[in-house]
Design an enzyme around this catalytic site. Structure first.
Site, PDB file in Angstrom:
ATOM      1  N   ASP A   1     -30.176   2.630  31.430  1.00  0.00           N
ATOM      2  CA  ASP A   1     -30.198   2.036  30.074  1.00  0.00           C
ATOM      3  C   ASP A   1     -29.699   0.458  30.374  1.00  0.00           C
ATOM      4  OD1 ASP A   1     -29.542   2.977  26.598  1.00  0.00           O
ATOM      5  OD2 ASP A   1     -30.267   0.994  27.491  1.00  0.00           O
TER       6      ASP A   1
HETATM    7  C1  GLC Z   1     -30.281  -0.656  24.685  1.00  0.00           C
HETATM    8  C2  GLC Z   1     -30.771   0.793  24.348  1.00  0.00           C
HETATM    9  C3  GLC Z   1     -31.899   1.247  24.498  1.00  0.00           C
HETATM   10  C4  GLC Z   1     -33.165   0.187  24.810  1.00  0.00           C
HETATM   11  C5  GLC Z   1     -32.458  -0.804  25.849  1.00  0.00           C
HETATM   12  C6  GLC Z   1     -33.354  -1.769  26.218  1.00  0.00           C
HETATM   13  O1  GLC Z   1     -29.012  -0.764  25.010  1.00  0.00           O
HETATM   14  O2  GLC Z   1     -29.744   1.741  24.405  1.00  0.00           O
HETATM   15  O3  GLC Z   1     -32.391   2.222  23.650  1.00  0.00           O
HETATM   16  O4  GLC Z   1     -34.246   0.897  25.161  1.00  0.00           O
HETATM   17  O5  GLC Z   1     -31.241  -1.239  25.799  1.00  0.00           O
HETATM   18  O6  GLC Z   1     -33.668  -2.788  25.151  1.00  0.00           O
END
Ligand code: GLC
Length: 734
Positions: free
Chosen positions: A262
């Site tokens: 993430d």
């Molecule tokens: C964010 C979220 C995740 C998302 C990622 C990209 O922090 O936790 O769910 O897909 O970043 O945007």
């Protein structure tokens, strides 16, 4: 490109090129108006921008084509850049938020919705979505419950699997489909205190029996990616956990796709106190098998050195890079780097798409109260009052590529039905209390009190004119989603004041609650004649709501998550353990597991929802009273529509394993079927009970069923029904 060519390409790449295929950088490096969904860590170096394997947060056929042209020219091996985006419940045509889609209990509708999202996103040049979010959520304080399909592992499993199928289709080279990414692995929804990003403490059997199930079922549908979660589990950050990422994900689930972190999660192992510095974090990410580092800078800064010093083997690096190259190859990007971008027009919102969204909204709405059959609305004078009555902001914070102006408000939809002399609208109050904190900062309104005094007076006058008030309340969409945990589940005080003022007018009140999470609704229940949950319904929100309010469609939604009496009950879920001192239905309660000041159960339980018609149920039947592991039992019930309107009902099958080598929940959803019946008709609904449905993580640390007594309910919700009994006389392998 065939396998041999891909391996030859890998062999010809420099170490720097290989490392950068494992690096994802923010879309803002290519386009100023990118959607930033994480903490930015400064400008990336030129070589990183030139060689990074993927980016996220940008869309648009023309501009992505231009970026790709430039990128491919500059890349030494002309390996295409991959564009990823959070298409969570809609790209242009925005569907109900996932929690609302869960309420429809209709995986096929969810698959079709994901297919439409993929079509629209692919036409805008997007190659992959960071969806489905398959996290089990039992805590309404956690704002990301909005992105889930709720508290039940079976419902979540079927929904997440359906989304992967819808996004990816049968062939990922199909330019109308995109790669899916199952997230957030794992157990992100179990954050202590419901506070986002917080640690989770879970026994292995709770982790396996409840929290891992939906990821596992979604991974059976062969998603291109899995995303690591921000949280630590039992003291180890998920992003660095070899137990989770090697043993569970790769070995047990057999996942062979790309594991992406993430946003910033590799680098955040330093904050967790698990990595010394960025180099150590990069090493721990690679050792856990994280293929792509999303936006932390650890891989781009330190991975080449780790390979050169042998801390990370070339074989480990090559294996990770090959998984990324395979993902791009599966999408056909080597043959057509502009896949999907060819649509000069980009995605267009079609009438067919709007109809699909409209039906999804109607199916998602959950009718909780309908005293004296207040609904469907009669051809009265109707006042639409409240901050949600005429707002276009009906989509969640995770639908940022959709435009609010495409949304049909409740008032706009009502204006298509009611003549001007029979309808009025009034905002009634501001959406939130003064200085409320949202994901976008503090909400401060100038002359807030004066404005609310004016709005309230206008609303009361409007209500006094009307026969019935449709009161549209709820939680602003910036108060659910990422980093929006709350310690209170109350509606804003200003909205509760509005409800009480309208109640004093003595008019019929139909209260609609727009929300991304369960809220405390006891007072709302008591002051309303009808009460319906509308979630965050998206582009066709107004039409779907009016289709139900007018009776054009019958409400059929069922709660995918428990609604509490009070936040003090959270985390709250139906599949609890009995304890040694279960509280009896009727007293005496002394020395039993209970609260002195509140019920144990939910105000509205998982699986609950009303219809406009009445249903009669036959006595449930079992085809046998015992079975071996090689046999099955058929559980059936006949449902009859005894009312005067067509109606939908979701018949639910629950099972309890009465005695086990570990304690077992008081009941668990084992299957469900949604049927629609015309007045006076009936249907027999049958379920097949198989041995595999009876398995759990035993005290012997294995996934198995155990012989003994089981209880079975075929009913309307997790609090309903009388159980039947059967015996499993021989478990598998005995
Ligand atoms: C964010 C979220 C995740 C998302 C990622 C990209 O922090 O936790 O769910 O897909 O970043 O945007």
């Amino acid at each position: 490109m065939d396998k041999k060519a891909l391996e030859a390409l890998l062999k010809d790449m420099t170490i720097e090129e290989k490392v950068m295929q494992l690096v994802q950088i923010p879309g803002s490096e290519y386009e100023a108006d990118a959607e930033i969904t994480g903490v930015e860590r400064g400008q990336v170096k030129d070589n990183v921008k030139r060689l990074a394997g993927s980016t996220l947060g940008i869309w648009g056929a023309k501009r992505l084509r231009k970026i790709q042209e430039q990128y491919m020219k500059e890349h030494p091996h002309h390996i295409p850049l991959m564009f990823m985006l959070d298409v969570i419940h809609g790209h242009k045509t925005v569907l109900p938020c996932p929690l609302g889609q869960g309420a429809a209990f209709d995986p096929e509708a969810v698959r079709k919705g994901a297919e439409m999202q993929a079509r629209e996103a692919a036409a805008d040049g997007v190659h992959a979505t960071f969806s489905p979010m398959a996290d089990l959520c039992r805590d309404a304080r956690w704002g990301r419950i909005m992105e889930s399909t709720g508290e039940d592992k079976l419902l979540n499993s079927r929904m997440a699997a359906a989304m992967v199928e819808g996004y990816q289709g049968k062939d990922r080279k199909d330019p109308e489909h995109i790669a899916a990414c199952v997230k957030h692995f794992a157990a992100y929804g179990a954050a202590e205190g419901g506070r986002d990003y917080n640690n989770t403490e879970l026994s292995e059997h709770t982790l396996r029996e409840h929290y891992l199930r939906s990821y596992g079922e979604a991974i059976k549908k062969d998603p291109a990616m899995v995303m690591t979660s921000f949280n630590s589990i039992n003291g180890i950050p998920a992003t660095g956990s070899t137990f989770l990422m090697k043993k569970i994900l790769r070995e047990e689930f057999g996942f062979q796709g790309v594991l992406i972190s993430d946003w910033g999660a590799v680098g955040e192992m330093i904050n967790h106190g698990y990595a010394e510095d960025m180099k150590d974090a990069a090493l721990k990410g690679m050792l856990a098998g994280v293929d792509i580092d999303m936006c932390s800078g650890c891989y781009s800064t330190h991975l080449e050195e780790l390979v050169n010093t042998g801390a990370v083997s070339v074989e480990m690096l090559d294996a990770a890079v090959l998984r990324v190259l395979n993902m791009k190859n599966d999408l056909g990007l080597f043959e057509d780097p502009y896949r999907g971008c060819n649509a000069e027009t980009g995605p267009v919102i079609t009438e067919e798409g709007r109809q699909l969204a409209r039906e999804a909204v109607a199916a998602s709405l959950v009718l909780l109260e309908n005293k004296d059959k207040t609904l469907p609305l009669r051809k009265d004078k109707i006042a639409f009052i409240g901050p949600f009555a005429d707002t276009k902001r009906l989509q969640s914070a995770w639908a940022f590529s959709g435009e609010d102006e495409n949304t049909v408000t409740v008032w706009e939809a009502a204006s298509e039905i009611y003549a001007p002399e029979n309808r009025k609208v009034a905002a009634g109050c501001t959406m939130m209390d003064q200085d409320a904190v949202t994901a976008r900062g503090i909400c401060h309104v100038e002359n807030w009190q004066q404005e609310n005094d004016r709005l309230l007076a206008e609303a009361v006058r409007t209500a006094e004119w009307a026969d019935t008030v449709v009161l549209c309340l709820g939680e602003d969409s910036t108060q659910s989603g990422e980093a929006t945990s709350k310690a209170s589940l109350k509606l804003p005080a200003v909205q509760r004041d509005l409800l009480r003022a309208i109640r004093k007018t003595g008019k019929k009140i139909v209260t609609l609650i727009f929300t991304g999470r369960p809220l405390e609704l006891e007072e709302v229940r008591d002051l309303s004649d009808a009460l319906m949950i509308c979630w965050l319904p998206g582009t066709e929100g107004g039409h779907g709501v009016m289709d139900i309010l007018t009776g054009k469609c019958a409400p059929s939604g069922r709660l995918p998550v428990s609604f509490p009496y009070t936040v003090g009950q959270e985390p709250l879920h139906y599949d609890v353990y009995p304890t040694g001192r279960p509280k009896p239905v009727n007293g005496p309660f002394e020395y039993t597991s209970r609260y002195l000041d509140c019920e144990n159960g939910a105000l509205y339980p998982f699986g609950y929802g009303l219809s406009y018609t009445d249903f009669a149920y036959s006595d449930p039947k079992l085809s046998a009273q015992k079975m071996t592991d090689a046999e099955t039992i058929t559980a059936s019930i006949t449902v009859r529509n005894t009312g005067d309107r067509r109606g939908g009902v979701t018949v639910q099958l629950y099972i309890r394993d009465v005695t086990g080598s570990r304690v077992r929940p008081v009941r668990e959803l084992a299957d469900f079927k949604k049927i629609t019946l015309d007045p006076g008709t009936e249907e027999t609904v049958s379920f097949t009970i198989k041995e595999e449905m009876l398995r759990f993580w035993t005290a012997g640390e294995k996934w198995a069923s155990e012989p003994g007594k089981f209880l079975v309910w075929i009913c309307n919700d997790s609090n309903d029904g009388q159980p039947l009994e059967f015996q499993l006389v021989k478990a598998k392998g005995e």
